[in-house]
Design an enzyme around this catalytic site. Structure first.
Site, PDB file in Angstrom:
ATOM      1  N   ASP A   1      -9.143   0.122   1.653  1.00 12.70           N
ATOM      2  CA  ASP A   1      -8.213  -0.332   2.697  1.00 12.70           C
ATOM      3  C   ASP A   1      -8.742   0.138   4.047  1.00 12.70           C
ATOM      4  O   ASP A   1      -8.392   1.212   4.535  1.00 12.70           O
ATOM      5  CB  ASP A   1      -6.814   0.214   2.431  1.00 12.70           C
ATOM      6  CG  ASP A   1      -5.762  -0.476   3.281  1.00 12.70           C
ATOM      7  OD1 ASP A   1      -5.964  -1.650   3.637  1.00 12.70           O
ATOM      8  OD2 ASP A   1      -4.730   0.148   3.575  1.00 12.70           O
TER       9      ASP A   1
ATOM     10  N   ARG B   1      -8.389   3.701  13.104  1.00 13.34           N
ATOM     11  CA  ARG B   1      -7.501   4.830  13.370  1.00 13.34           C
ATOM     12  C   ARG B   1      -6.964   4.846  14.806  1.00 13.34           C
ATOM     13  O   ARG B   1      -5.820   5.271  15.040  1.00 13.34           O
ATOM     14  CB  ARG B   1      -8.239   6.144  13.089  1.00 13.34           C
ATOM     15  CG  ARG B   1      -8.736   6.290  11.653  1.00 13.34           C
ATOM     16  CD  ARG B   1      -7.614   6.257  10.654  1.00 13.34           C
ATOM     17  NE  ARG B   1      -8.106   6.539   9.296  1.00 13.34           N
ATOM     18  CZ  ARG B   1      -7.372   6.431   8.205  1.00 13.34           C
ATOM     19  NH1 ARG B   1      -6.108   6.042   8.291  1.00 13.34           N
ATOM     20  NH2 ARG B   1      -7.880   6.700   7.028  1.00 13.34           N
TER      21      ARG B   1
ATOM     22  N   HIS C   1      -3.904  14.108   0.243  1.00 11.42           N
ATOM     23  CA  HIS C   1      -4.142  13.296   1.439  1.00 11.42           C
ATOM     24  C   HIS C   1      -2.982  13.424   2.426  1.00 11.42           C
ATOM     25  O   HIS C   1      -3.190  13.651   3.624  1.00 11.42           O
ATOM     26  CB  HIS C   1      -4.332  11.834   1.027  1.00 11.42           C
ATOM     27  CG  HIS C   1      -4.384  10.877   2.179  1.00 11.42           C
ATOM     28  ND1 HIS C   1      -5.411  10.865   3.098  1.00 11.42           N
ATOM     29  CD2 HIS C   1      -3.518   9.899   2.580  1.00 11.42           C
ATOM     30  CE1 HIS C   1      -5.202   9.928   3.997  1.00 11.42           C
ATOM     31  NE2 HIS C   1      -4.049   9.328   3.714  1.00 11.42           N
TER      32      HIS C   1
ATOM     33  N   GLU D   1     -10.845   3.792   3.251  1.00  9.48           N
ATOM     34  CA  GLU D   1      -9.894   4.517   2.416  1.00  9.48           C
ATOM     35  C   GLU D   1     -10.175   4.167   0.965  1.00  9.48           C
ATOM     36  O   GLU D   1     -10.064   3.002   0.565  1.00  9.48           O
ATOM     37  CB  GLU D   1      -8.443   4.172   2.773  1.00  9.48           C
ATOM     38  CG  GLU D   1      -8.011   4.724   4.119  1.00  9.48           C
ATOM     39  CD  GLU D   1      -6.523   4.551   4.393  1.00  9.48           C
ATOM     40  OE1 GLU D   1      -6.012   5.246   5.282  1.00  9.48           O
ATOM     41  OE2 GLU D   1      -5.894   3.709   3.727  1.00  9.48           O
TER      42      GLU D   1
ATOM     43  N   THR E   1      -9.002  -5.746   3.744  1.00 10.32           N
ATOM     44  CA  THR E   1      -8.842  -4.881   2.585  1.00 10.32           C
ATOM     45  C   THR E   1      -9.781  -5.409   1.511  1.00 10.32           C
ATOM     46  O   THR E   1      -9.657  -6.571   1.102  1.00 10.32           O
ATOM     47  CB  THR E   1      -7.392  -4.888   2.068  1.00 10.32           C
ATOM     48  OG1 THR E   1      -6.516  -4.436   3.104  1.00 10.32           O
ATOM     49  CG2 THR E   1      -7.239  -4.013   0.839  1.00 10.32           C
TER      50      THR E   1
ATOM     51  N   LYS F   1      -4.528  -1.915  10.158  1.00  8.32           N
ATOM     52  CA  LYS F   1      -4.787  -2.019   8.717  1.00  8.32           C
ATOM     53  C   LYS F   1      -5.008  -3.445   8.245  1.00  8.32           C
ATOM     54  O   LYS F   1      -5.687  -3.672   7.243  1.00  8.32           O
ATOM     55  CB  LYS F   1      -3.584  -1.447   7.951  1.00  8.32           C
ATOM     56  CG  LYS F   1      -3.349   0.029   8.140  1.00  8.32           C
ATOM     57  CD  LYS F   1      -4.230   0.836   7.218  1.00  8.32           C
ATOM     58  CE  LYS F   1      -3.792   2.278   7.165  1.00  8.32           C
ATOM     59  NZ  LYS F   1      -4.571   3.058   6.194  1.00  8.32           N
TER      60      LYS F   1
ATOM     61  N   GLU G   1      -9.997  12.472   6.995  1.00 11.11           N
ATOM     62  CA  GLU G   1      -9.903  13.788   6.360  1.00 11.11           C
ATOM     63  C   GLU G   1     -11.254  14.501   6.327  1.00 11.11           C
ATOM     64  O   GLU G   1     -11.345  15.698   6.619  1.00 11.11           O
ATOM     65  CB  GLU G   1      -9.392  13.649   4.935  1.00 11.11           C
ATOM     66  CG  GLU G   1      -7.940  13.299   4.786  1.00 11.11           C
ATOM     67  CD  GLU G   1      -7.578  13.166   3.328  1.00 11.11           C
ATOM     68  OE1 GLU G   1      -7.255  14.194   2.705  1.00 11.11           O
ATOM     69  OE2 GLU G   1      -7.653  12.045   2.794  1.00 11.11           O
TER      70      GLU G   1
ATOM     71  N   GLU H   1      -9.245   3.763  -2.627  1.00  6.79           N
ATOM     72  CA  GLU H   1      -7.971   3.564  -3.304  1.00  6.79           C
ATOM     73  C   GLU H   1      -8.175   2.870  -4.654  1.00  6.79           C
ATOM     74  O   GLU H   1      -9.251   2.354  -4.954  1.00  6.79           O
ATOM     75  CB  GLU H   1      -7.026   2.716  -2.435  1.00  6.79           C
ATOM     76  CG  GLU H   1      -6.784   3.292  -1.047  1.00  6.79           C
ATOM     77  CD  GLU H   1      -5.620   2.634  -0.325  1.00  6.79           C
ATOM     78  OE1 GLU H   1      -4.761   2.023  -1.013  1.00  6.79           O
ATOM     79  OE2 GLU H   1      -5.564   2.723   0.912  1.00  6.79           O
TER      80      GLU H   1
ATOM     81  N   ASP I   1       0.847  -1.188   0.000  1.00  6.28           N
ATOM     82  CA  ASP I   1       0.000   0.000   0.000  1.00  6.28           C
ATOM     83  C   ASP I   1       0.884   1.240   0.000  1.00  6.28           C
ATOM     84  O   ASP I   1       1.820   1.349   0.806  1.00  6.28           O
ATOM     85  CB  ASP I   1      -0.911  -0.001   1.232  1.00  6.28           C
ATOM     86  CG  ASP I   1      -2.047   1.000   1.106  1.00  6.28           C
ATOM     87  OD1 ASP I   1      -2.555   1.184  -0.008  1.00  6.28           O
ATOM     88  OD2 ASP I   1      -2.441   1.587   2.129  1.00  6.28           O
TER      89      ASP I   1
ATOM     90  N   GLN J   1      -4.337   2.093  15.065  1.00  7.24           N
ATOM     91  CA  GLN J   1      -3.195   2.555  14.282  1.00  7.24           C
ATOM     92  C   GLN J   1      -2.392   3.616  15.030  1.00  7.24           C
ATOM     93  O   GLN J   1      -1.153   3.585  15.043  1.00  7.24           O
ATOM     94  CB  GLN J   1      -3.689   3.120  12.947  1.00  7.24           C
ATOM     95  CG  GLN J   1      -2.598   3.656  12.041  1.00  7.24           C
ATOM     96  CD  GLN J   1      -3.164   4.333  10.804  1.00  7.24           C
ATOM     97  OE1 GLN J   1      -4.376   4.458  10.641  1.00  7.24           O
ATOM     98  NE2 GLN J   1      -2.301   4.786   9.920  1.00  7.24           N
TER      99      GLN J   1
END
Length: 433
Positions: free
Chosen positions: A253, A257, A128, A219, A277, A273, A380, A221, A121, A260
């Site tokens: 993904d 948070r 971002h 996320e 996925t 993570k 975000e 992607e 990844d 993490q």
């Protein structure tokens, strides 16, 4: 009124003859027999059966249970098979043979189309990375010193790459408890009382607790799938991108948070993570996306020769992504804004001599654009939980149990056509007791 043939598509169908993505499916009558399919409108062609019926020289590759044998065969074979499939679907002479081999998409079970070898990844969106930097380092530079010199990435966990539609179990792990809310109400998993960031979590205790993640995120992607392998100690240059990459697809993904933020220093993402996925069920060949090729954003700093694409063909892709939570659109990230291209990512991940294997997946990292409505994750969109996103069924800072996240996308094709990408959907279910 006679029923429309599945080979007669309405004008402008995004899954028409200009697209032809590959997947793997089973039918209700043979749930254990996985077959390679090609999506055509709202139907799927049984590619293995078509190859056998037409005495194709590629019958063995198309009769496999995954796309890996076809992908390993290399670009000349990919192009030959694509031309063959196009002929089957559009040549009237093949209609009596091919039409009975078309299955309604809604009747099929879709499976992970590849056997995933390795998963990498990246962190390729400047918007971002800058947003995250502003949140986590408000008094410092938004980007780290190395960011515009190399595409930053990390190795993920291939064993938990899941096909679209697989339920997403809320992960459990260690994290620092959030600070108490100012009001008398207690924080809930869907609406933590205060934002927390990996560098400066707003917590009430330096001692971690164990439990279901309170800050589950998506996320948006784009993933690139390696077909032809490369030998050890043989870097792949920018010019080798099309010889090794079979196609691309959408990817989510999922990220915890809070887990993490507690674990990531000094080695980076791990349990926050690796739990899930989600990958699209359909892989679009690179040749289908030739009209969507575009130049990446202008480079601010000169690049080392192995990454320098200033005189290379354009390796960016104009993909228009949309993210919906419970059917409500929350973001439209533009993939054309990505600073680092997939060709540069491939060159960087092999420049040290690392080999490629058939089925390797490398993802772009969160796709975000310059505007607030183009941010590709809740971290975000809510600015770390400070600014909730408002949905018809209530506000969100992070995902609640029962939420469903869906990624869709299209790319511009020739003569005004649209090239559809297979969607990625995941439904959040409670943590396992």
């Amino acid at each position: 009124m006679p029923q429309r043939s599945p080979l007669d598509l309405p004008e402008g169908d995004p899954f028409g003859p200009h697209n032809l993505p590959y997947g793997v499916f089973t039918t209700p009558h043979a749930p254990h027999l996985r077959r390679i399919g090609v999506r055509y409108g709202s139907h799927v062609l049984d590619a293995g059966a078509a190859a056998a019926a037409t005495a194709s020289p590629h019958a063995e590759l198309l009769g496999a249970a995954t796309l890996n044998p076809l992908m390993a065969a290399g670009r000349p074979v990919w192009q030959a098979v694509r031309a063959e499939v196009l002929d089957w679907l559009t040549n009237p002479a093949h209609r009596p043979t091919i039409e009975p081999l078309m299955h309604p998409l809604t009747t099929l079970a879709l499976h992970l189309p590849i056997e995933v070898a390795d998963y990498v990844d990246f962190y390729a969106s400047e918007h971002h990375a800058a947003n995250v930097g502003r949140m986590f380092r408000p008094d410092g530079d938004a980007l780290t010193p190395n960011w515009k010199h190399l595409p930053i990435g990390y190795h993920g966990r291939a064993g938990t790459v899941l096909v679209s539609g697989t339920p997403i179990v809320r992960p459990q792990g260690q994290y620092l408890p959030p600070a108490p809310a100012v009001s008398s109400s207690s924080p809930t998993p869907s609406a933590p009382s205060a934002p927390s960031t990996p560098s400066a979590p707003h917590t009430s205790s330096p001692t971690p607790v164990f439990g279901p993640s309170l800050r589950l995120d998506f996320e948006a992607e784009v993933a690139f799938v390696v077909g032809a392998p490369s030998p050890l100690n043989t870097p792949v240059p920018l010019s080798g991108f099309h010889d090794h990459v079979f196609g691309l697809c959408l990817l989510n993904d999922w990220s915890a948070r809070d887990i993490q933020s507690w674990e990531y220093r000094p080695l980076g993402p791990f349990l926050g993570k690796s739990f899930a996925t989600s990958l699209a069920a359909w892989i679009t060949p690179l040749d289908a996306l030739a009209p969507a090729r575009t130049a990446p954003p202008a480079r601010d700093l000169p690049l080392l020769p192995y990454l320098d694409d200033s005189t290379a063909e354009p390796f960016g892709f104009d993909l228009r992504i949309e993210v919906a939570v419970n059917g409500h659109t929350v973001s439209r990230p533009p993939f054309s804004a990505m600073y680092w291209t997939a060709a540069q990512q491939l060159a960087h991940m092999t420049v040290n001599g690392a080999s490629l294997r058939t089925g390797d997946v490398f993802a772009s990292g969160t796709v975000s654009g310059p505007r607030p409505a183009e941010r590709g994750c809740l971290l975000e969109l809510t600015w770390g939980g400070r600014d909730p996103v408002h949905l018809p069924d209530g506000s969100r800072t992070f995902l609640e149990d029962g939420d469903e996240v869906t990624l869709t996308a299209w790319a511009p094709g020739a003569h005004g056509a649209r090239i559809g990408l297979g969607e990625v959907t995941g439904h959040v279910v409670p943590a396992t007791p």
